[in-house]
Design a protein around this motif. Sequence first.
Motif, short mmCIF file in Angstrom:
data_model
loop_
_atom_site.label_atom_id
_atom_site.label_comp_id
_atom_site.label_asym_id
_atom_site.label_seq_id
_atom_site.Cartn_x
_atom_site.Cartn_y
_atom_site.Cartn_z
N GLU A 25 -8.56 -40.58 -41.92
CA GLU A 25 -9.35 -40.64 -43.15
C GLU A 25 -10.64 -39.83 -43.04
O GLU A 25 -11.13 -39.30 -44.04
CB GLU A 25 -9.67 -42.10 -43.49
CG GLU A 25 -10.33 -42.27 -44.85
CD GLU A 25 -10.52 -43.74 -45.20
OE1 GLU A 25 -11.20 -44.00 -46.22
OE2 GLU A 25 -10.02 -44.60 -44.47
N THR A 30 -10.06 -36.29 -44.22
CA THR A 30 -9.60 -36.10 -45.59
C THR A 30 -10.56 -35.31 -46.46
O THR A 30 -10.12 -34.42 -47.22
CB THR A 30 -9.29 -37.46 -46.24
OG1 THR A 30 -8.28 -38.13 -45.47
CG2 THR A 30 -8.80 -37.29 -47.67
N VAL A 70 -10.08 -31.55 -45.99
CA VAL A 70 -8.83 -31.06 -46.56
C VAL A 70 -8.94 -30.99 -48.07
O VAL A 70 -8.51 -30.03 -48.70
CB VAL A 70 -7.66 -31.97 -46.13
CG1 VAL A 70 -6.37 -31.53 -46.81
CG2 VAL A 70 -7.50 -31.96 -44.62
N ARG A 71 -9.53 -32.03 -48.67
CA ARG A 71 -9.66 -32.05 -50.12
C ARG A 71 -10.59 -30.94 -50.62
O ARG A 71 -10.38 -30.38 -51.70
CB ARG A 71 -10.19 -33.41 -50.57
CG ARG A 71 -9.14 -34.52 -50.49
CD ARG A 71 -9.70 -35.84 -50.96
NE ARG A 71 -8.68 -36.89 -50.94
CZ ARG A 71 -8.93 -38.18 -51.12
NH1 ARG A 71 -10.18 -38.59 -51.34
NH2 ARG A 71 -7.95 -39.06 -51.08
#
Length: 290
Positions: free
Chosen positions: A186, A189, A192-193
């Motif tokens: 997490e 994340t 990546v987003r």
Amino acid sequence: MDPRRRPPHLLIDPALPEPISSVLRASPQALRAARLGRFPRRRGPDPVKVIAIAGLLLLMASLSATGGFIAALVLISFSALRGLSDDPENRRERRRVRVAMEHRDRFILPEDLDNDCGDLLRRTQDATESVLASEINRVRLLDTIDNAVTLPDQTWQIARKLVRLSEMKAEHARLVPGAPPPEVAEAFTPYVRALETAELSLTRRVRALEEYARQVRKADGVYRAYQQLQVLAERTPQYEALVAETAEDALTLPGLEHLTEQAQQVRRLFHESIDEARDAARHLLTSAES
């Protein structure tokens, strides 16, 4: 690489002066050498030519023992050897690489992008070229934006951002080569987003440009049909005379009596298509500014 995938072509900053752009465009090999920091070495004289000239000079010297003639031969031989070492093609290539190194941030090569970003740039270039090649653009019916200036600039801005995205995606892949452990996944994340959001934003800009190109192509087709109808409208009396001469009085050619009305309908459709293209252009500008 998928054989159906067409890579983007060389892109040069449209703000560069034409003399510099011409030098950069003349030799993609020089641009790649500059990107890799490889400067061509100065070539030495061709040994075969050197031996041939030296032999000729020695032969001439043996035929004359005067000091002045020997001195002249020395000067001639020096000039000849210097000329042999001055390869014009090598000199041009060195100049191209030097110019490319001085403007290394003002051109983009296909290999500067990954496959996905390369596809987006190719789509951008295709859409831009489609608009610029359209007939309604050449006759300046699209007066919402100056396509000749705005579209190359937008293509360049999109390309610069795609290069940046490619670099950051490659860096991310080096830093995080595999899937992180589930208990800490997490934490990765947001990064990546961020990459996905940037790519989605650029994709939307490309789609807006493609929609503009689609509307221009549509308007282009209607414009050609409108021009054809104008020519036919001028020849309506000839068509009517042909019918009168060859058909019985009871026969009529359906549609001739409605030519004027149909031409007006096509004219309205043409103006509607131009308005749609202009709306797409305004949306394109809005997308670029956001």
